[in-house]
Design a protein around this motif. Structure first.
Motif, short mmCIF file in Angstrom:
data_model
loop_
_atom_site.label_atom_id
_atom_site.label_comp_id
_atom_site.label_asym_id
_atom_site.label_seq_id
_atom_site.Cartn_x
_atom_site.Cartn_y
_atom_site.Cartn_z
N THR A 26 75.56 63.23 46.84
CA THR A 26 75.51 63.42 45.86
C THR A 26 74.12 63.73 44.88
OG1 THR A 26 74.75 61.45 43.86
CG2 THR A 26 76.69 61.84 44.49
N ALA A 27 74.45 65.72 45.07
CA ALA A 27 73.11 66.37 44.59
C ALA A 27 71.97 66.17 43.69
CB ALA A 27 73.45 68.02 44.83
N ASN A 28 71.35 65.59 42.92
CA ASN A 28 70.61 65.23 41.80
C ASN A 28 70.06 66.42 41.07
OD1 ASN A 28 71.61 62.33 43.19
ND2 ASN A 28 70.51 61.46 41.53
N GLU A 78 75.09 63.86 38.92
CA GLU A 78 75.40 63.57 40.55
C GLU A 78 76.38 64.61 40.49
OE1 GLU A 78 74.64 60.45 42.20
OE2 GLU A 78 73.84 59.59 40.23
MG MG Z 1 72.49 61.44 45.54
#
Ligand code: MG
Ligand code: ADP
Length: 147
Positions: A26-28, A78
């Protein structure tokens, strides 16, 4: 359907367990500056479109909340981009158009049940984003404009 909303910023480091524990990176995004917008939208699982500055626009399914399974004390944003990337993209500018809501945040009795729910939600997002109702948001100025 929900009214689409838009958030973005550089991809930051999360807790480092998305891909390692779950197999689901997950690209926070930083929640800084988004306190009002986060209060206005319930914690849970959403879907929409993600623009990565140098790479393109991708489907995404996203969790917003405290991740009760992991007992977080901070709310996180996320998105899981539904694309296979050959490398990480920390620091890159990421813009999101959030167009649909799948379910409220929930706790799970086991990691397996959490993971299978996430894959179920991914399927829902993938299918929904092919519908004309949601496809049209792929061209939102917030995503197509220069970043
Ligand atoms: Mg993440
Ligand atoms: P972190 O806890 O630092 O967010 P994760 O285990 O959740 O680490 O992995 C997320 C990172 O993996 C992202 O910041 C990005 O650089 C990279 N990544 C690779 N593929 C994807 C993808 N399909 N969706 C989201 N992030 C991805």
């Amino acid at each position: 359907p929900i009214e689409p909303w838009y958030i973005g910023g550089p991809v930051i480091k999360g807790f480092g367990r998305g891909s390692k524990v779950l197999g689901i990176p997950t690209a926070n995004l930083s929640v800084e500056g988004y306190s009002t917008i986060l209060v206005e939208h319930p914690s849970g699982v959403y879907f929409g479109w993600a623009r990565l500055s140098t790479r393109g626009v991708y489907k995404m399914v996203m969790s917003i909340g405290w991740n009760p399974y992991f007992h977080n004390t901070e709310k996180t944003i996320e998105p899981w981009l539904l694309h296979d990337f050959s490398e990480d993209f920390y620091g890159e500018e990421l813009h999101l158009a959030i167009v649909g809501y799948i379910r409220p945040e929930a706790n799970f009795p086991s990691l397996e049940s959490l993971i299978s729910k996430i894959y179920e939600n991914r399927k829902i997002a993938e299918n929904a984003l092919d519908l004309p109702l949601y496809v049209r948001h792929k061209d939102a100025p917030y995503l197509t404009g220069s970043l």
